[in-house]
Design an enzyme around this catalytic site. Structure first.
Site, PDB file in Angstrom:
ATOM      1  N   SER A 112     -46.405 -62.415 -12.779  1.00 53.01           N
ATOM      2  CA  SER A 112     -47.132 -63.647 -13.131  1.00 53.01           C
ATOM      3  C   SER A 112     -46.649 -64.146 -14.488  1.00 53.01           C
ATOM      4  O   SER A 112     -46.560 -65.358 -14.723  1.00 53.01           O
ATOM      5  CB  SER A 112     -48.639 -63.387 -13.184  1.00 53.01           C
ATOM      6  OG  SER A 112     -49.105 -62.950 -11.938  1.00 53.01           O
ATOM      7  N   ARG A 136     -44.446 -51.753  -9.126  1.00 50.28           N
ATOM      8  CA  ARG A 136     -43.076 -52.260  -9.216  1.00 50.28           C
ATOM      9  C   ARG A 136     -42.151 -51.264  -9.896  1.00 50.28           C
ATOM     10  O   ARG A 136     -41.015 -51.079  -9.501  1.00 50.28           O
ATOM     11  CB  ARG A 136     -43.038 -53.570 -10.023  1.00 50.28           C
ATOM     12  CG  ARG A 136     -43.588 -54.750  -9.303  1.00 50.28           C
ATOM     13  CD  ARG A 136     -43.944 -55.864 -10.256  1.00 50.28           C
ATOM     14  NE  ARG A 136     -45.054 -55.495 -11.118  1.00 50.28           N
ATOM     15  CZ  ARG A 136     -45.649 -56.294 -11.974  1.00 50.28           C
ATOM     16  NH1 ARG A 136     -45.209 -57.506 -12.131  1.00 50.28           N
ATOM     17  NH2 ARG A 136     -46.661 -55.876 -12.687  1.00 50.28           N
ATOM     18  N   LYS A 196     -59.821 -61.920 -22.583  1.00 50.57           N
ATOM     19  CA  LYS A 196     -58.456 -62.282 -22.210  1.00 50.57           C
ATOM     20  C   LYS A 196     -58.376 -63.792 -22.023  1.00 50.57           C
ATOM     21  O   LYS A 196     -59.337 -64.413 -21.572  1.00 50.57           O
ATOM     22  CB  LYS A 196     -58.136 -61.600 -20.863  1.00 50.57           C
ATOM     23  CG  LYS A 196     -56.865 -60.758 -20.850  1.00 50.57           C
ATOM     24  CD  LYS A 196     -56.750 -59.975 -19.573  1.00 50.57           C
ATOM     25  CE  LYS A 196     -55.360 -60.074 -18.982  1.00 50.57           C
ATOM     26  NZ  LYS A 196     -55.197 -59.242 -17.780  1.00 50.57           N
ATOM     27  N   HIS A 232     -47.346 -60.247  -5.071  1.00 50.21           N
ATOM     28  CA  HIS A 232     -48.728 -59.970  -4.651  1.00 50.21           C
ATOM     29  C   HIS A 232     -48.880 -60.229  -3.140  1.00 50.21           C
ATOM     30  O   HIS A 232     -49.467 -59.433  -2.415  1.00 50.21           O
ATOM     31  CB  HIS A 232     -49.727 -60.896  -5.356  1.00 50.21           C
ATOM     32  CG  HIS A 232     -49.822 -60.748  -6.838  1.00 50.21           C
ATOM     33  ND1 HIS A 232     -49.502 -61.763  -7.703  1.00 50.21           N
ATOM     34  CD2 HIS A 232     -50.237 -59.714  -7.619  1.00 50.21           C
ATOM     35  CE1 HIS A 232     -49.717 -61.372  -8.947  1.00 50.21           C
ATOM     36  NE2 HIS A 232     -50.149 -60.133  -8.934  1.00 50.21           N
TER      37      HIS A 232
HETATM   38  P1  ADP Z   1     -53.660 -57.263 -13.557  1.00 49.52           P
HETATM   39  O1  ADP Z   1     -53.988 -58.228 -14.653  1.00 49.52           O
HETATM   40  O2  ADP Z   1     -54.829 -56.475 -13.061  1.00 49.52           O
HETATM   41  O3  ADP Z   1     -52.433 -56.413 -13.766  1.00 49.52           O
HETATM   42  P2  ADP Z   1     -52.041 -58.788 -11.750  1.00 49.52           P
HETATM   43  O4  ADP Z   1     -52.489 -60.016 -11.019  1.00 49.52           O
HETATM   44  O5  ADP Z   1     -50.962 -58.957 -12.748  1.00 49.52           O
HETATM   45  O6  ADP Z   1     -53.362 -58.213 -12.349  1.00 49.52           O
HETATM   46  O7  ADP Z   1     -51.574 -57.663 -10.743  1.00 49.52           O
HETATM   47  C1  ADP Z   1     -52.407 -57.148  -9.729  1.00 49.52           C
HETATM   48  C2  ADP Z   1     -51.671 -56.032  -8.997  1.00 49.52           C
HETATM   49  O8  ADP Z   1     -50.520 -56.557  -8.354  1.00 49.52           O
HETATM   50  C3  ADP Z   1     -51.174 -54.893  -9.868  1.00 49.52           C
HETATM   51  O9  ADP Z   1     -51.336 -53.671  -9.155  1.00 49.52           O
HETATM   52  C4  ADP Z   1     -49.722 -55.192 -10.060  1.00 49.52           C
HETATM   53  O10 ADP Z   1     -48.961 -54.022 -10.295  1.00 49.52           O
HETATM   54  C5  ADP Z   1     -49.394 -55.783  -8.706  1.00 49.52           C
HETATM   55  N1  ADP Z   1     -48.223 -56.656  -8.746  1.00 49.52           N
HETATM   56  C6  ADP Z   1     -47.977 -57.666  -9.604  1.00 49.52           C
HETATM   57  N2  ADP Z   1     -46.775 -58.241  -9.352  1.00 49.52           N
HETATM   58  C7  ADP Z   1     -46.250 -57.564  -8.306  1.00 49.52           C
HETATM   59  C8  ADP Z   1     -44.999 -57.637  -7.588  1.00 49.52           C
HETATM   60  N3  ADP Z   1     -44.056 -58.533  -7.917  1.00 49.52           N
HETATM   61  N4  ADP Z   1     -44.784 -56.754  -6.571  1.00 49.52           N
HETATM   62  C9  ADP Z   1     -45.741 -55.841  -6.267  1.00 49.52           C
HETATM   63  N5  ADP Z   1     -46.916 -55.698  -6.907  1.00 49.52           N
HETATM   64  C10 ADP Z   1     -47.170 -56.547  -7.911  1.00 49.52           C
END
Ligand code: ADP
Length: 152
Positions: A128, A90, A41, A17
């Site tokens: 995450s 990703r 959730k 992120h």
């Molecule tokens: P959500 O629950 O909305 O998916 P996340 O916090 O998991 O929220 O992810 C938010 C955004 O960050 C999404 O667009 C996800 O694809 C992106 N994201 C998550 N991990 C990575 C990573 N390792 N590299 C790039 N983008 C990421």
């Protein structure tokens, strides 16, 4: 004023992120890291913890602000006058998931543009979910979270 919203759960934020946010900074005047609250959730970190982690990780970054919202992301973007939604990609699975949401958002709010940044290869396996699993099993997450991530 070009304002983008980076919506996410950030449960917790990872270096994946963080890299997307840092790469998007030159494109916008402000990026709002917006934690979406979905009452159906369950989360590992509380909303307050996730907000405080984000604040700590981006301390002293004038172009970044932290917020939370419930309801539709498009409505939230309209409320705060954001012109763009930022997301990271990703894998092909991310692409399929994000494509559907972006198309629906475009239908609901044609003036809003979603922009996607492709994850750097070294971050493409970081999620995450994996970080939470490491935490649940007592492992060390420091390689996967931003430098200022508070120690528990
Ligand atoms: P959500 O629950 O909305 O998916 P996340 O916090 O998991 O929220 O992810 C938010 C955004 O960050 C999404 O667009 C996800 O694809 C992106 N994201 C998550 N991990 C990575 C990573 N390792 N590299 C790039 N983008 C990421």
């Amino acid at each position: 004023m070009k304002r983008a919203v980076f919506p996410g759960s950030f449960d917790p934020i990872t270096i994946g992120h963080e890299a997307i946010i840092n790469r998007a900074l030159p494109l916008f005047d402000e990026i709002v890291l917006a934690i979406g609250v979905n009452s159906n959730k369950s989360y590992f970190f509380t909303l307050e913890e996730r907000i405080s982690v984000l604040e700590k990780c981006f301390e002293g970054q004038p172009k970044i602000s932290i917020a939370s919202y419930s309801g539709l992301t498009t409505e939230y973007c309209k409320t705060i006058k954001a012109s763009h939604i930022l997301r990271g990609l990703r894998t092909a699975a991310d692409f399929e998931f994000e494509r559907t949401i972006a198309l629906m958002n475009k239908k609901m709010a044609p003036e809003l543009e979603t922009i996607f940044l492709i994850s750097e290869p070294e971050h493409s396996a970081i999620s995450s979910t994996v970080v939470r699993d490491i935490l649940k099993n007592g492992g060390d997450i420091s390689d996967f979270v931003p430098t200022n991530f508070p120690k528990k």
